[in-house]
Design a protein around this motif. Structure first.
Motif, PDB file in Angstrom:
ATOM      1  N   ALA A  11     -47.749  -4.443 -19.709  1.00  0.00           N
ATOM      2  CA  ALA A  11     -47.792  -3.933 -21.083  1.00  0.00           C
ATOM      3  C   ALA A  11     -46.949  -4.810 -22.009  1.00  0.00           C
ATOM      4  CB  ALA A  11     -47.301  -2.485 -21.119  1.00  0.00           C
ATOM      5  N   THR A  12     -45.817  -5.286 -21.512  1.00  0.00           N
ATOM      6  CA  THR A  12     -44.961  -6.169 -22.309  1.00  0.00           C
ATOM      7  C   THR A  12     -45.646  -7.509 -22.550  1.00  0.00           C
ATOM      8  OG1 THR A  12     -42.974  -5.096 -21.466  1.00  0.00           O
ATOM      9  CG2 THR A  12     -42.693  -7.289 -22.419  1.00  0.00           C
ATOM     10  N   VAL A  13     -46.283  -8.060 -21.528  1.00  0.00           N
ATOM     11  CA  VAL A  13     -47.004  -9.326 -21.689  1.00  0.00           C
ATOM     12  C   VAL A  13     -48.103  -9.158 -22.736  1.00  0.00           C
ATOM     13  CG1 VAL A  13     -48.503 -11.023 -20.549  1.00  0.00           C
ATOM     14  CG2 VAL A  13     -46.448 -10.181 -19.373  1.00  0.00           C
ATOM     15  N   ARG A  14     -48.827  -8.051 -22.683  1.00  0.00           N
ATOM     16  CA  ARG A  14     -49.863  -7.792 -23.697  1.00  0.00           C
ATOM     17  C   ARG A  14     -49.250  -7.737 -25.099  1.00  0.00           C
ATOM     18  NH1 ARG A  14     -54.745  -6.339 -21.495  1.00  0.00           N
ATOM     19  NH2 ARG A  14     -54.622  -5.548 -19.371  1.00  0.00           N
ATOM     20  N   ALA A  15     -48.134  -7.031 -25.226  1.00  0.00           N
ATOM     21  CA  ALA A  15     -47.485  -6.892 -26.535  1.00  0.00           C
ATOM     22  C   ALA A  15     -47.002  -8.244 -27.059  1.00  0.00           C
ATOM     23  CB  ALA A  15     -46.325  -5.901 -26.431  1.00  0.00           C
ATOM     24  N   VAL A  16     -46.446  -9.056 -26.185  1.00  0.00           N
ATOM     25  CA  VAL A  16     -45.964 -10.374 -26.598  1.00  0.00           C
ATOM     26  C   VAL A  16     -47.138 -11.252 -27.038  1.00  0.00           C
ATOM     27  CG1 VAL A  16     -44.901 -12.515 -25.760  1.00  0.00           C
ATOM     28  CG2 VAL A  16     -43.841 -10.312 -25.246  1.00  0.00           C
ATOM     29  N   PRO A  42     -57.546 -20.300 -29.030  1.00  0.00           N
ATOM     30  CA  PRO A  42     -57.096 -21.316 -29.990  1.00  0.00           C
ATOM     31  C   PRO A  42     -55.697 -21.009 -30.539  1.00  0.00           C
ATOM     32  CG  PRO A  42     -59.071 -20.169 -30.788  1.00  0.00           C
ATOM     33  CD  PRO A  42     -58.781 -19.657 -29.419  1.00  0.00           C
ATOM     34  N   GLU A  43     -55.328 -19.732 -30.553  1.00  0.00           N
ATOM     35  CA  GLU A  43     -54.012 -19.339 -31.061  1.00  0.00           C
ATOM     36  C   GLU A  43     -52.883 -19.798 -30.136  1.00  0.00           C
ATOM     37  OE1 GLU A  43     -57.065 -16.201 -32.211  1.00  0.00           O
ATOM     38  OE2 GLU A  43     -56.517 -17.206 -30.366  1.00  0.00           O
ATOM     39  N   LEU A  44     -53.198 -20.005 -28.862  1.00  0.00           N
ATOM     40  CA  LEU A  44     -52.174 -20.385 -27.879  1.00  0.00           C
ATOM     41  C   LEU A  44     -52.171 -21.906 -27.721  1.00  0.00           C
ATOM     42  CD1 LEU A  44     -49.985 -19.464 -25.937  1.00  0.00           C
ATOM     43  CD2 LEU A  44     -51.724 -19.182 -24.181  1.00  0.00           C
ATOM     44  N   ASP A  45     -51.533 -22.558 -28.682  1.00  0.00           N
ATOM     45  CA  ASP A  45     -51.392 -24.002 -28.612  1.00  0.00           C
ATOM     46  C   ASP A  45     -49.999 -24.337 -28.076  1.00  0.00           C
ATOM     47  OD1 ASP A  45     -49.653 -23.541 -30.748  1.00  0.00           O
ATOM     48  OD2 ASP A  45     -51.024 -24.355 -32.249  1.00  0.00           O
ATOM     49  N   SER A  46     -49.699 -25.620 -27.988  1.00  0.00           N
ATOM     50  CA  SER A  46     -48.417 -26.015 -27.387  1.00  0.00           C
ATOM     51  C   SER A  46     -47.226 -25.484 -28.169  1.00  0.00           C
ATOM     52  CB  SER A  46     -48.339 -27.531 -27.256  1.00  0.00           C
ATOM     53  OG  SER A  46     -48.532 -28.148 -28.511  1.00  0.00           O
ATOM     54  N   MET A  47     -47.349 -25.346 -29.465  1.00  0.00           N
ATOM     55  CA  MET A  47     -46.250 -24.790 -30.269  1.00  0.00           C
ATOM     56  C   MET A  47     -46.070 -23.300 -29.983  1.00  0.00           C
ATOM     57  SD  MET A  47     -44.858 -27.185 -31.979  1.00  0.00           S
ATOM     58  CE  MET A  47     -43.954 -26.307 -33.237  1.00  0.00           C
ATOM     59  N   ALA A  48     -47.147 -22.594 -29.798  1.00  0.00           N
ATOM     60  CA  ALA A  48     -47.075 -21.157 -29.552  1.00  0.00           C
ATOM     61  C   ALA A  48     -46.508 -20.852 -28.162  1.00  0.00           C
ATOM     62  CB  ALA A  48     -48.448 -20.522 -29.710  1.00  0.00           C
ATOM     63  N   VAL A  49     -46.671 -21.770 -27.215  1.00  0.00           N
ATOM     64  CA  VAL A  49     -46.176 -21.543 -25.855  1.00  0.00           C
ATOM     65  C   VAL A  49     -44.673 -21.297 -25.871  1.00  0.00           C
ATOM     66  CG1 VAL A  49     -45.789 -22.624 -23.598  1.00  0.00           C
ATOM     67  CG2 VAL A  49     -48.034 -22.742 -24.667  1.00  0.00           C
ATOM     68  N   ALA A  50     -43.920 -22.108 -26.614  1.00  0.00           N
ATOM     69  CA  ALA A  50     -42.467 -21.950 -26.674  1.00  0.00           C
ATOM     70  C   ALA A  50     -42.086 -20.574 -27.207  1.00  0.00           C
ATOM     71  CB  ALA A  50     -41.844 -23.046 -27.527  1.00  0.00           C
ATOM     72  N   GLY A  51     -42.744 -20.146 -28.269  1.00  0.00           N
ATOM     73  CA  GLY A  51     -42.465 -18.821 -28.832  1.00  0.00           C
ATOM     74  C   GLY A  51     -42.821 -17.705 -27.876  1.00  0.00           C
ATOM     75  N   LEU A  52     -43.927 -17.875 -27.183  1.00  0.00           N
ATOM     76  CA  LEU A  52     -44.376 -16.884 -26.203  1.00  0.00           C
ATOM     77  C   LEU A  52     -43.359 -16.737 -25.075  1.00  0.00           C
ATOM     78  CD1 LEU A  52     -46.910 -15.128 -25.291  1.00  0.00           C
ATOM     79  CD2 LEU A  52     -47.482 -17.100 -23.891  1.00  0.00           C
ATOM     80  N   LEU A  53     -42.911 -17.856 -24.532  1.00  0.00           N
ATOM     81  CA  LEU A  53     -41.958 -17.819 -23.423  1.00  0.00           C
ATOM     82  C   LEU A  53     -40.609 -17.258 -23.864  1.00  0.00           C
ATOM     83  CD1 LEU A  53     -42.814 -21.213 -21.699  1.00  0.00           C
ATOM     84  CD2 LEU A  53     -43.598 -18.921 -21.062  1.00  0.00           C
ATOM     85  N   THR A  54     -40.155 -17.629 -25.052  1.00  0.00           N
ATOM     86  CA  THR A  54     -38.896 -17.109 -25.577  1.00  0.00           C
ATOM     87  C   THR A  54     -38.972 -15.597 -25.758  1.00  0.00           C
ATOM     88  OG1 THR A  54     -38.411 -19.187 -26.688  1.00  0.00           O
ATOM     89  CG2 THR A  54     -37.261 -17.237 -27.501  1.00  0.00           C
ATOM     90  N   GLU A  55     -40.079 -15.126 -26.276  1.00  0.00           N
ATOM     91  CA  GLU A  55     -40.250 -13.681 -26.493  1.00  0.00           C
ATOM     92  C   GLU A  55     -40.322 -12.937 -25.161  1.00  0.00           C
ATOM     93  OE1 GLU A  55     -40.197 -10.516 -29.107  1.00  0.00           O
ATOM     94  OE2 GLU A  55     -39.875 -12.629 -29.528  1.00  0.00           O
ATOM     95  N   LEU A  56     -40.982 -13.514 -24.154  1.00  0.00           N
ATOM     96  CA  LEU A  56     -40.998 -12.890 -22.824  1.00  0.00           C
ATOM     97  C   LEU A  56     -39.586 -12.795 -22.266  1.00  0.00           C
ATOM     98  CD1 LEU A  56     -44.149 -14.515 -21.175  1.00  0.00           C
ATOM     99  CD2 LEU A  56     -43.836 -12.093 -21.734  1.00  0.00           C
ATOM    100  N   GLU A  57     -38.796 -13.857 -22.431  1.00  0.00           N
ATOM    101  CA  GLU A  57     -37.405 -13.828 -21.968  1.00  0.00           C
ATOM    102  C   GLU A  57     -36.642 -12.690 -22.630  1.00  0.00           C
ATOM    103  OE1 GLU A  57     -36.019 -18.314 -20.836  1.00  0.00           O
ATOM    104  OE2 GLU A  57     -36.169 -17.864 -22.984  1.00  0.00           O
TER     105      GLU A  57
END
Length: 91
Positions: A11-16, A42-57
């Protein structure tokens, strides 16, 4: 059977994904384990990966090292969820 912890992490992964990538609730709710992510969204580009991983952390209370991430980690919703569950269980 999915454990309660697995369900909470999923559920957290979905929310992120919804929040970081600005995806609709319905779109993210339709993701299953085989839904492709990196290269397919298309929304998950290399720039978005960093934000995604930081938010998961932040939301899961985990630390993701650079060498934890490989091509398979973001391949699908299932691989990202399994990775996240493993990190949470290792804490």
């Amino acid at each position: 059977m999915i454990s309660e912890q697995h369900a909470e992490v999923e559920a957290t992964v979905r929310a992120v994904l919804r929040d970081v990538l600005a995806l609709s609730e319905d779109r993210v709710a339709a993701f299953d384990a085989n839904t492709p992510l990196f290269g397919a969204l298309p929304e998950l580009d290399s720039m978005a990966v960093a934000g995604l991983l930081t938010e998961l952390e932040d939301r899961l209370g985990i630390v993701i090292d650079d060498d934890d991430i490989d091509g398979e980690t973001l391949e699908s919703f299932g691989t990202l969820t399994r990775f996240s569950v493993a990190k949470v269980e290792a804490v």
